[in-house]
Write an enzyme that holds these catalytic residues in place. Structure first.
Site, PDB file in Angstrom:
ATOM      1  N   GLY A  88      -4.447   1.963   8.108  1.00  0.00           N
ATOM      2  CA  GLY A  88      -5.430   1.293   8.960  1.00  0.00           C
ATOM      3  C   GLY A  88      -5.120  -0.196   9.079  1.00  0.00           C
ATOM      4  O   GLY A  88      -5.201  -0.779  10.170  1.00  0.00           O
ATOM      5  N   HIS A 112       0.728   8.055   3.785  1.00  0.00           N
ATOM      6  CA  HIS A 112       1.450   7.407   4.878  1.00  0.00           C
ATOM      7  C   HIS A 112       2.947   7.693   4.865  1.00  0.00           C
ATOM      8  O   HIS A 112       3.673   7.203   5.724  1.00  0.00           O
ATOM      9  CB  HIS A 112       1.224   5.889   4.810  1.00  0.00           C
ATOM     10  CG  HIS A 112      -0.227   5.519   4.713  1.00  0.00           C
ATOM     11  ND1 HIS A 112      -1.119   5.748   5.726  1.00  0.00           N
ATOM     12  CD2 HIS A 112      -0.955   4.970   3.690  1.00  0.00           C
ATOM     13  CE1 HIS A 112      -2.325   5.335   5.363  1.00  0.00           C
ATOM     14  NE2 HIS A 112      -2.254   4.875   4.126  1.00  0.00           N
ATOM     15  N   ILE A 145       0.075   9.528   8.355  1.00  0.00           N
ATOM     16  CA  ILE A 145      -0.641   8.682   9.320  1.00  0.00           C
ATOM     17  C   ILE A 145      -0.335   7.205   9.036  1.00  0.00           C
ATOM     18  O   ILE A 145       0.151   6.853   7.966  1.00  0.00           O
ATOM     19  CB  ILE A 145      -2.166   8.943   9.287  1.00  0.00           C
ATOM     20  CG1 ILE A 145      -2.769   8.543   7.917  1.00  0.00           C
ATOM     21  CG2 ILE A 145      -2.459  10.413   9.576  1.00  0.00           C
ATOM     22  CD1 ILE A 145      -4.291   8.605   7.892  1.00  0.00           C
ATOM     23  N   ASP A 181       0.857  -1.190   0.000  1.00  0.00           N
ATOM     24  CA  ASP A 181       0.000   0.000   0.000  1.00  0.00           C
ATOM     25  C   ASP A 181       0.890   1.236   0.000  1.00  0.00           C
ATOM     26  O   ASP A 181       1.347   1.701   1.047  1.00  0.00           O
ATOM     27  CB  ASP A 181      -0.940   0.001   1.208  1.00  0.00           C
ATOM     28  CG  ASP A 181      -1.911   1.190   1.156  1.00  0.00           C
ATOM     29  OD1 ASP A 181      -1.701   2.095   0.316  1.00  0.00           O
ATOM     30  OD2 ASP A 181      -2.862   1.212   1.955  1.00  0.00           O
TER      31      ASP A 181
HETATM   32  C1  LIG Z   1      -9.766   2.878  -3.736  1.00  0.00           C
HETATM   33  C2  LIG Z   1      -8.420   2.742  -2.931  1.00  0.00           C
HETATM   34  C3  LIG Z   1      -8.597   2.016  -1.566  1.00  0.00           C
HETATM   35  C4  LIG Z   1      -7.301   1.813  -0.789  1.00  0.00           C
HETATM   36  C5  LIG Z   1      -7.547   1.203   0.604  1.00  0.00           C
HETATM   37  C6  LIG Z   1      -6.373   1.491   1.524  1.00  0.00           C
HETATM   38  C7  LIG Z   1      -6.254   2.981   1.809  1.00  0.00           C
HETATM   39  C8  LIG Z   1      -5.232   3.280   2.901  1.00  0.00           C
HETATM   40  O1  LIG Z   1      -3.968   3.603   2.376  1.00  0.00           O
HETATM   41  C9  LIG Z   1      -5.791   4.462   3.630  1.00  0.00           C
HETATM   42  C10 LIG Z   1      -5.676   4.328   5.072  1.00  0.00           C
HETATM   43  O2  LIG Z   1      -5.184   3.400   5.629  1.00  0.00           O
HETATM   44  S1  LIG Z   1      -6.337   5.644   5.992  1.00  0.00           S
HETATM   45  C11 LIG Z   1      -5.900   5.236   7.667  1.00  0.00           C
HETATM   46  C12 LIG Z   1      -6.897   4.403   8.388  1.00  0.00           C
HETATM   47  N1  LIG Z   1      -8.189   5.035   8.548  1.00  0.00           N
HETATM   48  C13 LIG Z   1      -8.363   6.071   9.398  1.00  0.00           C
HETATM   49  O3  LIG Z   1      -7.440   6.545  10.023  1.00  0.00           O
HETATM   50  C14 LIG Z   1      -9.771   6.595   9.546  1.00  0.00           C
HETATM   51  C15 LIG Z   1     -10.116   6.774  11.021  1.00  0.00           C
HETATM   52  N2  LIG Z   1     -11.518   7.163  11.171  1.00  0.00           N
HETATM   53  C16 LIG Z   1     -11.911   8.452  11.093  1.00  0.00           C
HETATM   54  O4  LIG Z   1     -11.094   9.356  10.949  1.00  0.00           O
HETATM   55  C17 LIG Z   1     -13.379   8.738  11.215  1.00  0.00           C
HETATM   56  O5  LIG Z   1     -14.023   7.642  11.817  1.00  0.00           O
HETATM   57  C18 LIG Z   1     -14.064   9.013   9.841  1.00  0.00           C
HETATM   58  C19 LIG Z   1     -13.460  10.287   9.219  1.00  0.00           C
HETATM   59  C20 LIG Z   1     -13.887   7.826   8.902  1.00  0.00           C
HETATM   60  C21 LIG Z   1     -15.555   9.194  10.052  1.00  0.00           C
HETATM   61  O6  LIG Z   1     -15.751  10.139  11.074  1.00  0.00           O
HETATM   62  P1  LIG Z   1     -16.904  11.232  10.959  1.00  0.00           P
HETATM   63  O7  LIG Z   1     -16.722  12.023   9.707  1.00  0.00           O
HETATM   64  O8  LIG Z   1     -16.981  11.943  12.254  1.00  0.00           O
HETATM   65  O9  LIG Z   1     -18.167  10.301  10.712  1.00  0.00           O
HETATM   66  P2  LIG Z   1     -19.507  10.248  11.542  1.00  0.00           P
HETATM   67  O10 LIG Z   1     -20.180  11.588  11.475  1.00  0.00           O
HETATM   68  O11 LIG Z   1     -19.237   9.653  12.882  1.00  0.00           O
HETATM   69  O12 LIG Z   1     -20.347   9.190  10.715  1.00  0.00           O
HETATM   70  C22 LIG Z   1     -20.905   9.506   9.437  1.00  0.00           C
HETATM   71  C23 LIG Z   1     -21.477   8.226   8.867  1.00  0.00           C
HETATM   72  O13 LIG Z   1     -20.403   7.384   8.425  1.00  0.00           O
HETATM   73  C24 LIG Z   1     -20.377   6.148   9.150  1.00  0.00           C
HETATM   74  N3  LIG Z   1     -19.003   5.897   9.543  1.00  0.00           N
HETATM   75  C25 LIG Z   1     -18.286   6.584  10.463  1.00  0.00           C
HETATM   76  N4  LIG Z   1     -17.044   6.064  10.540  1.00  0.00           N
HETATM   77  C26 LIG Z   1     -16.975   5.034   9.680  1.00  0.00           C
HETATM   78  C27 LIG Z   1     -15.971   4.118   9.338  1.00  0.00           C
HETATM   79  N5  LIG Z   1     -14.771   4.132   9.922  1.00  0.00           N
HETATM   80  N6  LIG Z   1     -16.244   3.175   8.408  1.00  0.00           N
HETATM   81  C28 LIG Z   1     -17.459   3.114   7.831  1.00  0.00           C
HETATM   82  N7  LIG Z   1     -18.481   3.974   8.128  1.00  0.00           N
HETATM   83  C29 LIG Z   1     -18.229   4.914   9.027  1.00  0.00           C
HETATM   84  C30 LIG Z   1     -21.253   6.369  10.386  1.00  0.00           C
HETATM   85  O14 LIG Z   1     -21.864   5.155  10.802  1.00  0.00           O
HETATM   86  C31 LIG Z   1     -22.250   7.395   9.885  1.00  0.00           C
HETATM   87  O15 LIG Z   1     -23.302   6.758   9.191  1.00  0.00           O
HETATM   88  P3  LIG Z   1     -24.796   6.808   9.796  1.00  0.00           P
HETATM   89  O16 LIG Z   1     -25.100   8.270   9.875  1.00  0.00           O
HETATM   90  O17 LIG Z   1     -25.622   6.065   8.807  1.00  0.00           O
HETATM   91  O18 LIG Z   1     -24.683   6.138  11.139  1.00  0.00           O
END
Ligand SMILES: CCCCCCC[C@@H](O)CC(=O)SCCNC(=O)CCNC(=O)[C@H](O)C(C)(C)COP(=O)(O)OP(=O)(O)OC[C@H]1O[C@@H](n2cnc3c(N)ncnc32)[C@H](O)[C@@H]1OP(=O)(O)O
Length: 309
Positions: free
Chosen positions: A231, A213, A228, A208
């Site tokens: 994940g 990252h 960062i 990845d």
């Molecule tokens: C195509 C290429 C693909 C490549 C794949 C690999 C890519 C990698 O290189 C990338 C990575 O590794 S990124 C690092 C790992 N991920 C992170 O650090 C994200 C951490 N999470 C966040 O920041 C927040 O939860 C965040 C920002 C995710 C959400 O927080 P908020 O904006 O505050 O959301 P919130 O208001 O609480 O919720 C809104 C609706 O979204 C749903 N939801 C929340 N978190 C979720 C999550 N983590 N996964 C899935 N759904 C999620 C909530 O349930 C909510 O929906 P509803 O209103 O229907 O309940």
């Protein structure tokens, strides 16, 4: 709401057939992955972890962590999906969730064929959620080795629904959801492990190469003070801890893994994974010690219990 950089046409996206992908790996890839998720990171002769990177005690093959399976989905994802009717700003993409089923112990080398499908698409207003399922078979075999469902959270790409009802499509059973209720009791086991400042630079060598990252400028554009951690790297640390504390070090005890990424982790931070044993399910959450924040939660289903917990 959808930004100028994101254009969604859900009908076109759902009708699109994703191509098969191939993935070949060997013991070197398995060992580099294990180092990337912290194997022997605190102790180079850790008797629980040396087997993931070395032929410990004369074992014929290095042992494979079940989360190695998550790499099999990356081939189709990191190069971009090329979906018609699907345009988004890749710098705003975050990994939201990962769900993995492992049907047989992963071999230490293999050539795999991945069948890829779209498993979900949801409009969350401020974001779009896209789920991709990857079913992996050993080349020439009809027998499934493992399945991954990757959920990506596309910030700024929501608001594409045509009706007042937000668009929502899922093609898998609701009992495969990720949400868990964390018990209010004391955990059955707790494992603390420090990630290295260079952890993401090591982990990316497993495939990845998302610059979020590794590149400080790209991280800033995405809204972070510095690069960062992946994940899937955090997930690898957490599941390795569960194998050590609950499965007596047996990586083949793991059947199903689910995890939701709740908050970002920065390389160098300390991860504390708390585990609660409920029958053959381990509920877990991982916190960053320095900020006392929960960054990941989920569950692991195991085959049997060899633990004295
Ligand atoms: C195509 C290429 C693909 C490549 C794949 C690999 C890519 C990698 O290189 C990338 C990575 O590794 S990124 C690092 C790992 N991920 C992170 O650090 C994200 C951490 N999470 C966040 O920041 C927040 O939860 C965040 C920002 C995710 C959400 O927080 P908020 O904006 O505050 O959301 P919130 O208001 O609480 O919720 C809104 C609706 O979204 C749903 N939801 C929340 N978190 C979720 C999550 N983590 N996964 C899935 N759904 C999620 C909530 O349930 C909510 O929906 P509803 O209103 O229907 O309940």
């Amino acid at each position: 709401m959808a930004t100028r950089d994101s254009v969604f046409n859900p009908d076109l996206v759902l009708a699109h057939k994703l191509p098969e992908t191939r993935y070949t790996y060997n013991e070197r890839d398995v060992a580099i992955y294990a180092l990337g998720v912290g194997a022997c990171g605190q102790d180079a002769v850790d008797s629980d972890e040396l087997k993931y990177v070395y032929h410990q005690n004369g074992q014929e093959f290095v042992q494979v962590l079940p989360t190695f399976a998550s790499l099999l989905s990356l081939g189709s994802l990191t190069k971009g999906l090329g979906l018609p009717g699907f345009k988004y700003d890749p710098s705003l993409l975050l990994h939201g969730q990962q769900y993995i089923e492992v049907y047989r112990p992963l071999p230490s080398k293999a050539s795999l064929v991945n069948k890829v499908t779209l498993a979900g698409l949801q409009d969350k207003g401020k974001a779009a959620i896209l789920e991709i399922e990857t079913r992996s078979y050993e080349q020439g075999s009809e027998e499934l080795l493992c399945m991954n469902r990757t959920t990506v959270f596309l910030r700024g790409a929501g608001g594409f629904s045509n009706s007042s009802q937000p668009f929502s499509y899922k093609n898998y059973p609701s009992n495969q959801g990720i949400a868990v209720k964390i018990p209010q009791t004391q955990p059955s086991a707790v494992c603390e492990e420090r990630t290295q400042p260079s952890q993401a630079l090591l982990y990316r060598l497993s495939g990845d190469y998302n610059p979020l990252h590794s590149d400080p400028e790209v991280a800033k554009l995405a809204g972070f003070p510095r690069p960062i951690l992946h994940g899937l790297c955090t997930l690898g640390f957490a599941i390795k801890a569960i194998i050590k504390c609950v499965c007596k070090g047996d990586p083949t005890a793991v059947k199903t893994i689910s995890g939701r990424f709740l908050m970002t982790v920065f390389p160098g931070e300390t991860l504390i994974t708390e585990m609660w044993l409920q029958g053959l399910r381990v509920i877990y959450q991982t916190k960053v010690k320095e900020r006392n924040k929960v960054v990941l939660s989920g569950y692991v289903n195991i085959h049997g219990l060899s633990s004295s917990l």
